[in-house]
Design a protein around this motif. Structure first.
Motif, mmCIF file in Angstrom:
data_model
loop_
_atom_site.group_PDB
_atom_site.id
_atom_site.type_symbol
_atom_site.label_atom_id
_atom_site.label_comp_id
_atom_site.label_asym_id
_atom_site.label_seq_id
_atom_site.Cartn_x
_atom_site.Cartn_y
_atom_site.Cartn_z
ATOM 1 N N PHE A 5 28.448 46.917 29.569
ATOM 2 C CA PHE A 5 28.421 46.702 31.020
ATOM 3 C C PHE A 5 29.552 47.486 31.682
ATOM 4 O O PHE A 5 29.361 48.089 32.729
ATOM 5 C CB PHE A 5 28.529 45.205 31.348
ATOM 6 N N TYR A 6 30.723 47.488 31.058
ATOM 7 C CA TYR A 6 31.865 48.211 31.625
ATOM 8 C C TYR A 6 31.555 49.704 31.746
ATOM 9 O O TYR A 6 31.857 50.316 32.775
ATOM 10 C CB TYR A 6 33.106 47.992 30.757
ATOM 11 N N MET A 10 31.496 51.668 35.350
ATOM 12 C CA MET A 10 32.330 52.816 35.692
ATOM 13 C C MET A 10 31.521 53.942 36.343
ATOM 14 O O MET A 10 32.070 54.760 37.083
ATOM 15 C CB MET A 10 33.083 53.337 34.453
ATOM 16 N N THR A 11 30.210 53.959 36.124
ATOM 17 C CA THR A 11 29.368 54.958 36.797
ATOM 18 C C THR A 11 29.149 54.602 38.262
ATOM 19 O O THR A 11 28.666 55.434 39.034
ATOM 20 C CB THR A 11 27.995 55.121 36.111
ATOM 21 N N PRO A 35 36.597 42.875 29.488
ATOM 22 C CA PRO A 35 35.912 43.030 28.180
ATOM 23 C C PRO A 35 35.046 44.292 28.156
ATOM 24 O O PRO A 35 33.870 44.270 28.496
ATOM 25 C CB PRO A 35 35.083 41.744 28.066
ATOM 26 N N LYS A 36 35.643 45.373 27.754
ATOM 27 C CA LYS A 36 35.032 46.700 27.885
ATOM 28 C C LYS A 36 33.841 46.963 26.970
ATOM 29 O O LYS A 36 33.058 47.867 27.219
ATOM 30 C CB LYS A 36 36.094 47.773 27.688
ATOM 31 N N LEU A 44 30.642 37.851 30.111
ATOM 32 C CA LEU A 44 31.153 38.600 31.262
ATOM 33 C C LEU A 44 31.341 37.683 32.458
ATOM 34 O O LEU A 44 32.377 37.718 33.124
ATOM 35 C CB LEU A 44 30.197 39.740 31.625
ATOM 36 N N SER A 45 30.355 36.848 32.714
ATOM 37 C CA SER A 45 30.429 35.920 33.834
ATOM 38 C C SER A 45 31.612 34.969 33.673
ATOM 39 O O SER A 45 32.372 34.741 34.616
ATOM 40 C CB SER A 45 29.117 35.129 33.921
ATOM 41 N N LYS A 46 31.783 34.436 32.479
ATOM 42 C CA LYS A 46 32.899 33.513 32.207
ATOM 43 C C LYS A 46 34.238 34.216 32.426
ATOM 44 O O LYS A 46 35.136 33.674 33.067
ATOM 45 C CB LYS A 46 32.807 32.980 30.779
#
Length: 75
Positions: A5-6, A10-11, A35-36, A44-46
Motif C-alpha cells: 500500500f505504501y 507514494m505514486t 508500515p511500508k 494499516l487501518s489500525k
C-alpha cells in the motif's frame, strides 16, 4: 508481485495538490514508522487510527485503499 500500500501511496504524492489522498501520501512519506511493506487493510487501518495524527479522517484512507485495490485488480 503486488505492490505494498505504501508503494502505491507514494505514486499519489503531489506537494502542490489540495487533493486529500495526495496530502495523505505526502504526510505518510514523512512518517518513519509507516508500515511500508503492508498490503492488508486491517493492519494499516489500525496503525493509522493509533498513530497518524496527520490524517484528519479515516475516509481518506478508505478512498486511497480503494484506489490501491482497483489498481491491483487491473494488473
Amino acid at each position: 508481485m503486488r505492490k505494498s500500500f505504501y508503494q502505491f501511496l507514494m505514486t499519489q504524492r503531489d506537494p502542490e495538490s489540495h487533493d486529500e489522498v495526495a496530502q495523505f501520501a505526502d504526510n505518510a512519506f514523512f512518517d518513519q514508522s509507516f508500515p511500508k511493506l503492508e498490503q492488508a487493510y486491517e493492519p494499516l487501518s489500525k496503525y493509522l487510527e493509533e498513530n497518524a495524527g496527520y490524517l484528519p479522517s479515516m475516509t481518506i484512507f478508505d478512498t486511497a485503499f480503494q484506489k490501491y485495490q482497483e489498481q491491483a485488480s487491473e494488473l
